[in-house]
Motif scaffolding. Structure first.
Motif, PDB file in Angstrom:
ATOM      1  N   PRO A 198      -2.183   3.671  25.113  1.00 29.25           N
ATOM      2  CA  PRO A 198      -2.055   2.866  23.894  1.00 29.25           C
ATOM      3  C   PRO A 198      -0.627   2.726  23.383  1.00 29.25           C
ATOM      4  CG  PRO A 198      -3.972   4.296  23.731  1.00 29.25           C
ATOM      5  CD  PRO A 198      -3.249   4.683  24.994  1.00 29.25           C
ATOM      6  N   ILE A 199       0.179   3.779  23.491  1.00 30.79           N
ATOM      7  CA  ILE A 199       1.539   3.693  22.960  1.00 30.79           C
ATOM      8  C   ILE A 199       2.392   2.753  23.812  1.00 30.79           C
ATOM      9  CG2 ILE A 199       3.662   5.018  22.596  1.00 30.79           C
ATOM     10  CD1 ILE A 199       1.994   7.313  21.602  1.00 30.79           C
ATOM     11  N   LEU A 200       2.244   2.815  25.134  1.00 26.73           N
ATOM     12  CA  LEU A 200       2.994   1.893  25.985  1.00 26.73           C
ATOM     13  C   LEU A 200       2.546   0.451  25.747  1.00 26.73           C
ATOM     14  CD1 LEU A 200       3.241   3.829  29.375  1.00 26.73           C
ATOM     15  CD2 LEU A 200       4.983   3.551  27.616  1.00 26.73           C
ATOM     16  N   LEU A 201       1.254   0.237  25.552  1.00 31.67           N
ATOM     17  CA  LEU A 201       0.786  -1.111  25.216  1.00 31.67           C
ATOM     18  C   LEU A 201       1.373  -1.571  23.886  1.00 31.67           C
ATOM     19  CD1 LEU A 201      -2.979  -0.943  26.275  1.00 31.67           C
ATOM     20  CD2 LEU A 201      -1.219  -2.427  27.249  1.00 31.67           C
ATOM     21  N   LEU A 202       1.455  -0.663  22.932  1.00 36.79           N
ATOM     22  CA  LEU A 202       2.070  -0.995  21.650  1.00 36.79           C
ATOM     23  C   LEU A 202       3.535  -1.386  21.837  1.00 36.79           C
ATOM     24  CD1 LEU A 202       1.997  -1.035  18.507  1.00 36.79           C
ATOM     25  CD2 LEU A 202       2.638   1.379  18.578  1.00 36.79           C
ATOM     26  N   LEU A 203       4.243  -0.646  22.679  1.00 36.20           N
ATOM     27  CA  LEU A 203       5.646  -0.959  22.932  1.00 36.20           C
ATOM     28  C   LEU A 203       5.797  -2.355  23.548  1.00 36.20           C
ATOM     29  CD1 LEU A 203       6.989   2.449  24.313  1.00 36.20           C
ATOM     30  CD2 LEU A 203       7.621   1.354  22.171  1.00 36.20           C
ATOM     31  N   VAL A 204       4.928  -2.688  24.513  1.00 32.93           N
ATOM     32  CA  VAL A 204       4.986  -4.009  25.131  1.00 32.93           C
ATOM     33  C   VAL A 204       4.779  -5.100  24.082  1.00 32.93           C
ATOM     34  CG1 VAL A 204       3.852  -5.555  26.759  1.00 32.93           C
ATOM     35  CG2 VAL A 204       4.271  -3.193  27.397  1.00 32.93           C
ATOM     36  N   LEU A 205       3.764  -4.927  23.235  1.00 32.25           N
ATOM     37  CA  LEU A 205       3.470  -5.918  22.201  1.00 32.25           C
ATOM     38  C   LEU A 205       4.645  -6.060  21.240  1.00 32.25           C
ATOM     39  CD1 LEU A 205       1.344  -7.786  20.905  1.00 32.25           C
ATOM     40  CD2 LEU A 205       0.527  -5.806  19.614  1.00 32.25           C
ATOM     41  N   LEU A 206       5.215  -4.931  20.835  1.00 31.56           N
ATOM     42  CA  LEU A 206       6.326  -4.976  19.880  1.00 31.56           C
ATOM     43  C   LEU A 206       7.558  -5.629  20.490  1.00 31.56           C
ATOM     44  CD1 LEU A 206       6.012  -1.447  18.242  1.00 31.56           C
ATOM     45  CD2 LEU A 206       5.499  -3.652  17.199  1.00 31.56           C
ATOM     46  N   LEU A 357      -1.982   4.312  10.784  1.00 33.29           N
ATOM     47  CA  LEU A 357      -1.091   5.460  10.669  1.00 33.29           C
ATOM     48  C   LEU A 357      -1.750   6.704  11.263  1.00 33.29           C
ATOM     49  CD1 LEU A 357       0.444   5.077   7.080  1.00 33.29           C
ATOM     50  CD2 LEU A 357       1.433   4.419   9.278  1.00 33.29           C
ATOM     51  N   GLY A 358      -0.976   7.460  12.034  1.00 30.09           N
ATOM     52  CA  GLY A 358      -1.456   8.705  12.601  1.00 30.09           C
ATOM     53  C   GLY A 358      -2.385   8.554  13.784  1.00 30.09           C
ATOM     54  N   GLN A 359      -2.557   7.342  14.288  1.00 36.51           N
ATOM     55  CA  GLN A 359      -3.521   7.134  15.371  1.00 36.51           C
ATOM     56  C   GLN A 359      -3.054   7.782  16.666  1.00 36.51           C
ATOM     57  OE1 GLN A 359      -5.504   3.302  15.492  1.00 36.51           O
ATOM     58  NE2 GLN A 359      -5.056   3.140  17.674  1.00 36.51           N
ATOM     59  N   GLY A 360      -1.781   7.601  17.012  1.00 32.89           N
ATOM     60  CA  GLY A 360      -1.230   8.231  18.209  1.00 32.89           C
ATOM     61  C   GLY A 360      -1.856   7.716  19.485  1.00 32.89           C
ATOM     62  N   ALA A 361      -1.599   8.417  20.590  1.00 30.54           N
ATOM     63  CA  ALA A 361      -2.078   7.977  21.898  1.00 30.54           C
ATOM     64  C   ALA A 361      -3.547   8.295  22.114  1.00 30.54           C
ATOM     65  CB  ALA A 361      -1.253   8.640  23.002  1.00 30.54           C
ATOM     66  N   ASP A 362      -4.116   9.214  21.306  1.00 28.11           N
ATOM     67  CA  ASP A 362      -5.501   9.645  21.530  1.00 28.11           C
ATOM     68  C   ASP A 362      -6.487   8.967  20.587  1.00 28.11           C
ATOM     69  OD1 ASP A 362      -4.555  11.427  23.450  1.00 28.11           O
ATOM     70  OD2 ASP A 362      -4.176  12.965  21.928  1.00 28.11           O
ATOM     71  N   GLY A 364      -7.304   5.769  20.437  1.00 25.64           N
ATOM     72  CA  GLY A 364      -7.780   4.463  20.883  1.00 25.64           C
ATOM     73  C   GLY A 364      -6.680   3.433  20.815  1.00 25.64           C
ATOM     74  N   ASP A 365      -6.980   2.213  21.271  1.00 30.22           N
ATOM     75  CA  ASP A 365      -5.981   1.144  21.294  1.00 30.22           C
ATOM     76  C   ASP A 365      -5.657   0.683  19.874  1.00 30.22           C
ATOM     77  OD1 ASP A 365      -5.933   1.215  24.021  1.00 30.22           O
ATOM     78  OD2 ASP A 365      -7.461  -0.343  24.255  1.00 30.22           O
ATOM     79  N   PHE A 366      -4.397   0.327  19.657  1.00 30.45           N
ATOM     80  CA  PHE A 366      -3.983  -0.233  18.382  1.00 30.45           C
ATOM     81  C   PHE A 366      -4.494  -1.677  18.282  1.00 30.45           C
ATOM     82  CE2 PHE A 366      -0.955   3.105  19.311  1.00 30.45           C
ATOM     83  CZ  PHE A 366      -0.828   3.753  18.094  1.00 30.45           C
ATOM     84  N   ASN A 367      -4.896  -2.085  17.090  1.00 30.15           N
ATOM     85  CA  ASN A 367      -5.365  -3.446  16.881  1.00 30.15           C
ATOM     86  C   ASN A 367      -4.184  -4.398  17.035  1.00 30.15           C
ATOM     87  OD1 ASN A 367      -6.003  -5.975  15.395  1.00 30.15           O
ATOM     88  ND2 ASN A 367      -7.916  -4.907  14.935  1.00 30.15           N
ATOM     89  N   GLN A 368      -4.190  -5.196  18.104  1.00 31.12           N
ATOM     90  CA  GLN A 368      -3.033  -6.018  18.415  1.00 31.12           C
ATOM     91  C   GLN A 368      -2.797  -7.095  17.368  1.00 31.12           C
ATOM     92  OE1 GLN A 368      -3.625  -8.060  22.129  1.00 31.12           O
ATOM     93  NE2 GLN A 368      -5.770  -8.482  21.724  1.00 31.12           N
ATOM     94  N   TYR A 369      -3.865  -7.584  16.724  1.00 33.67           N
ATOM     95  CA  TYR A 369      -3.694  -8.628  15.711  1.00 33.67           C
ATOM     96  C   TYR A 369      -3.052  -8.066  14.443  1.00 33.67           C
ATOM     97  CZ  TYR A 369      -6.874 -11.038  18.850  1.00 33.67           C
ATOM     98  OH  TYR A 369      -7.451 -11.596  19.966  1.00 33.67           O
ATOM     99  N   LEU A 370      -3.509  -6.875  14.046  1.00 36.11           N
ATOM    100  CA  LEU A 370      -2.900  -6.245  12.872  1.00 36.11           C
ATOM    101  C   LEU A 370      -1.450  -5.863  13.151  1.00 36.11           C
ATOM    102  CD1 LEU A 370      -5.737  -3.947  11.462  1.00 36.11           C
ATOM    103  CD2 LEU A 370      -4.878  -6.099  10.519  1.00 36.11           C
ATOM    104  N   VAL A 371      -1.189  -5.360  14.354  1.00 36.34           N
ATOM    105  CA  VAL A 371       0.188  -4.992  14.704  1.00 36.34           C
ATOM    106  C   VAL A 371       1.086  -6.222  14.688  1.00 36.34           C
ATOM    107  CG1 VAL A 371       1.676  -4.160  16.546  1.00 36.34           C
ATOM    108  CG2 VAL A 371      -0.440  -2.951  16.030  1.00 36.34           C
ATOM    109  N   THR A 372       0.644  -7.287  15.349  1.00 32.96           N
ATOM    110  CA  THR A 372       1.451  -8.513  15.398  1.00 32.96           C
ATOM    111  C   THR A 372       1.669  -9.079  13.998  1.00 32.96           C
ATOM    112  OG1 THR A 372       0.567  -9.020  17.590  1.00 32.96           O
ATOM    113  CG2 THR A 372       1.610 -10.817  16.385  1.00 32.96           C
ATOM    114  N   GLY A 373       0.583  -9.185  13.244  1.00 34.26           N
ATOM    115  CA  GLY A 373       0.709  -9.733  11.894  1.00 34.26           C
ATOM    116  C   GLY A 373       1.575  -8.877  10.993  1.00 34.26           C
ATOM    117  N   GLY A 374       1.371  -7.553  11.046  1.00 33.53           N
ATOM    118  CA  GLY A 374       2.141  -6.674  10.187  1.00 33.53           C
ATOM    119  C   GLY A 374       3.623  -6.681  10.501  1.00 33.53           C
ATOM    120  N   VAL A 375       3.967  -6.603  11.792  1.00 35.55           N
ATOM    121  CA  VAL A 375       5.381  -6.599  12.175  1.00 35.55           C
ATOM    122  C   VAL A 375       6.023  -7.946  11.845  1.00 35.55           C
ATOM    123  CG1 VAL A 375       6.975  -6.425  14.112  1.00 35.55           C
ATOM    124  CG2 VAL A 375       5.055  -4.846  13.946  1.00 35.55           C
ATOM    125  N   LEU A 376       5.333  -9.050  12.134  1.00 32.93           N
ATOM    126  CA  LEU A 376       5.882 -10.365  11.807  1.00 32.93           C
ATOM    127  C   LEU A 376       6.086 -10.522  10.303  1.00 32.93           C
ATOM    128  CD1 LEU A 376       4.106 -12.936  14.168  1.00 32.93           C
ATOM    129  CD2 LEU A 376       6.530 -12.377  14.056  1.00 32.93           C
TER     130      LEU A 376
END
Length: 777
Positions: A198-206, A357-362, A364-376
């Protein structure tokens, strides 16, 4: 209603191209700014095809992975050996090939299997071999070059690779994982099933979000070039009867024309860049031009989104501009910008990221829509906050030199224009700071300690079976740049000649070499010792019984050994391993060579540890060349204290490649914007020169006009970047720590780009500062 919109947009487009030289220049500058962004967007849409093409090439030429398949020899099989090496840090993919018959498979990219003493090389390696000063590389690869590897056999035009023909390679099968027999080239397993955590997927998305956000900002800025001149032209339309809404639609039509022309130029830039891609290598990554094929759906999205964005941005920016028949009410003192609604974007972004917050690698996957929307939302919030920050700050700036007063007054009159110029830089820096903080935070999770101490030895040469280790150690010690060499060998002995049930490791070396791994008492040739870490169990005690008959190098089914009989020595004093031992896997008997029967010495697999003279720049290449001469299958590698996950490194490399492209776009777009602003102020500058203002004063005023907004923009970017970086680190459950080096370096890069653009704009500025600029027709 739709007909009125279409007519007004079409009229604005005609004005863009039929408004004389001024109209054409503005349309061209807008198109260049938009085109640069479009080219980068098209490059981004081609990323999936680039990855697919490189993966397909790698799969098509695959021979075997880690453990070679056990295939009997036939006239349609071939033995392949992996002998990868490097040349001053550049990796060389190297294969030894030995066909079993006339119908042996041919490696991908060449027309036949090279005979013994022949080799096929990649074009980049052929160029290296022919270059003067590379005699050491030619000595390492003495085979005759009979051809080059075609595009089908390479993942990139700058890849270094070769296939070398040899004889007798089948004798090495089973001696290690680097030699095996195959029936065909190509991976039929469908590739690795290992995914990204999940963290590497998060890095790719970011990485994608952070790199593309500044591109959108730059395109939005480019369609607003020449806004003041455009508004004065639109005032004339009000004089002949157009209402305010119609005038805004006409202005949107002008922007639409520039955006469409920008699409055409951007496509041209992309095509030119793709043709030049074969000559470009960034961070050891190169691509062929045919890799750069945009995904049709994403390319269509770009073609629709860019013109639509041009229209919407123009209508949005003109909402506070009142265009009257006798002028534009922008020149009056504008209303103060409000802060409350500008805070909604960053606050909303934090709200979207908060649940993770606090989800970490264990977790589950981060919600890609929330991540994209929040960072944008956080990054775009920079563009909303920056005009307010610039307006409030420049409104409070006091007196100073004439150049300072000219710059401050100009910023007070057009703080919005100044903020737009640095919006893209601020967004890029904020995103880069956040990503660098996250990369630094999770780096420890993807970094492993190798157990090697580079202060004890700098290189290691692992020799194949059958090589005389002592002679190889002496030859390597004599290589240029080598200060010392320690030669150690390993084998095993068992309780039976064939398929022993119990075995014990044997480490062989002279007294000096054994002292590099264990704390020995008095030692002389013929002595033997027992490692204090040996496994104390009944089978082991039996194998260590003095006078017990054992066999060194026992045979296993399908893997013959030397089967040398040996009697366990009567004296085996226990010795402890050194804390800084060159080898940490000591668990058995340590002996000097003469303590074993001569036949057993042929079963040894040796390793030579080397200490290098750092003052000799090519010491590592000298060692690799000598090792290749000793045994082509010798594996030579440099010691490092730590090693990183290759997937993590790949994502980080992708960030650097993308950042380089975005930085180039930042510089080019800023230069276009700066030139357009100077062009709009041509008559004002000429008037000031005509009244006796010094060129130095005007030049400094222009520099201040760039320095003040960029300083404010970088401060705001640092604050937003630190906030976003802290939130991302909390999401990935890593300790919150500010990497100030990354913060300062990213801020410095942004400032450096603006300084470079400002310096490049000085020559046009000096040409504009002439009294004859007041002439008009």
């Amino acid at each position: 209603m739709s007909g009125r919109w279409a007519g007004d947009l079409a009229m604005g487009a005609r004005f863009a191209f039929t408004g004389g030289r001024e109209g054409w220049i503005r349309a061209l500058l807008t198109a260049v700014g938009v085109g640069l962004g479009v080219a980068l967007l098209l490059l981004t849409t081609a990323v999936p095809n680039i990855l697919d093409a490189r993966h397909a090439k790698e799969a098509a030429r695959q021979d075997f992975v880690v453990t070679p398949p056990k295939i009997p020899a036939a006239d349609d099989t071939i033995v392949v050996g992996h002998v990868n090496t490097s040349w001053y840090g550049a990796d060389i993919r190297a294969r030894l090939v030995d066909p079993d018959g006339p119908h042996a498979p041919v490696p991908v990219g060449i027309d036949r299997v090279p005979a013994a003493g022949e080799m096929y090389v990649s074009p980049a390696l052929e160029k290296l071999l022919k270059a003067p000063g590379n005699g050491l590389l030619r000595e390492r690869l003495p085979a005759k070059v009979v051809g080059t590897i075609g595009e089908r056999g390479l993942i990139g035009p700058t890849e270094l690779a070769y296939y070398m023909g040899v004889r007798g390679l089948e004798r090495e099968i089973g001696q290690g994982p680097e030699v095996g027999r195959i029936k065909h080239f190509g991976d039929s397993s469908g590739g690795s099933a290992d995914g990204l955590d999940p963290i590497l997927l998060l890095l790719v998305l970011l990485v994608f979000v952070v790199l593309l956000a500044p591109v959108g900002i730059f395109i939005a800025t480019a369609v607003q070039l020449g806004g003041e001149r455009r508004d004065r032209r639109l005032a004339a339309l009000r004089l002949v009867g157009c209402d305010g809404r119609m005038v805004r639609r006409i202005a949107a039509g002008e922007a639409l024309a520039g955006a469409v022309l920008g699409l055409v130029l951007g496509t041209g830039f992309f095509l030119l860049g793709s043709q030049a891609a074969a000559t470009i290598e960034l961070f050891d990554v190169s691509v062929y031009p045919d890799y750069l094929t945009p995904t049709p759906a994403l390319a269509a999205l770009v073609a629709v989104a860019v013109p639509a964005a041009a229209v919407l941005v123009t209508l949005f920016t003109m909402r506070r501009v009142v265009i009257e028949p006798l002028g534009v009410v922008r020149t009056a003192r504008p209303a103060r910008r409000r802060l409350w609604w500008r805070l909604l974007l960053p606050v909303g972004g934090l709200a979207m990221l908060y649940p993770m917050l606090g989800q970490g690698a264990d977790g589950g996957d981060f919600n890609q829509y929330l991540v994209t929307g929040g960072v944008l939302a956080l990054l775009v919030g920079v563009t909303a906050l920056l005009p307010w920050v610039v307006e409030r700050t420049v409104g409070r700036l006091g007196d100073g030199p004439v150049s300072w007063q000219l710059a401050v007054r100009r910023l007070q009159l057009s703080s919005g224009t100044a903020a737009r110029m640095v919006n893209g830089v601020a967004v890029a820096v904020a995103g880069a700071i956040a990503l660098q903080m996250l990369f630094s935070g999770v780096q420890a999770d993807y970094t492993k300690n190798t157990g090697k101490d580079p202060h004890r030895a700098q290189m290691e040469v692992d020799l194949p079976d059958g090589v005389q280790v002592a002679a190889a150690g002496a030859e390597l010690k004599a290589a240029k740049g080598v200060k010392g060499a320690v030669a150690l060998s390993r084998t095993e002995y068992g309780d039976k000649r064939l398929d022993p049930a119990n075995t014990m490791q044997v480490v062989v070396g002279d007294c000096a070499a054994l002292r590099e791994v264990a704390v020995l008492p008095a030692c002389r040739e013929g002595d033997a010792f027992l490692s204090a870490t040996w496994s104390d169990d009944p089978p082991a005690r039996k194998l260590l019984t003095p006078g017990h008959a054992v066999w060194v190098g026992p045979s296993y089914s399908g893997s013959p050994g030397v089967e040398a009989p040996w009697t366990v020595p009567a004296k085996l004093p226990k010795v402890a391993a050194r804390k800084d031992a060159l080898s940490t896997d000591l668990n058995g008997v340590l002996v000097t060579p003469s303590a074993l029967p001569a036949k057993a010495l042929t079963a040894l697999r040796g390793t030579v540890y080397l200490r290098l003279d750092t003052a000799v720049p090519d010491a590592e290449e000298q060692v690799r060349t000598v090792a290749m001469g000793i045994a082509p299958l010798a594996y030579t590698w440099a010691w490092e204290a730590t090693t990183r996950n290759p997937k993590y490194d790949t994502i980080r490399t992708g960030l650097f490649v993308g950042a380089a492209a975005v930085l180039a776009l930042i510089g080019a777009s800023l230069l276009v914007t700066q030139l357009e602003q100077l062009r709009e102020r041509r008559k004002l500058l000429s008037a000031l020169i005509a009244f006796g203002t010094r060129r130095r004063t005007l030049t400094l005023s222009v520099l201040w006009q760039s320095a003040i907004p960029i300083a404010l923009g970088l401060l705001l970017a640092a604050a937003v970047g630190l906030t976003l970086g802290g939130v991302l680190m909390k999401m990935t459950a890593v300790p919150l720590r500010v990497d100030w080096v990354s913060v300062l370096s990213m801020t410095g890069f942004g400032a450096g780009v603006v300084v470079a653009v400002t310096l490049l704009s000085l020559p046009p500025l000096l040409r504009l500062m002439r009294p004859d600029g007041l002439r008009t027709e």
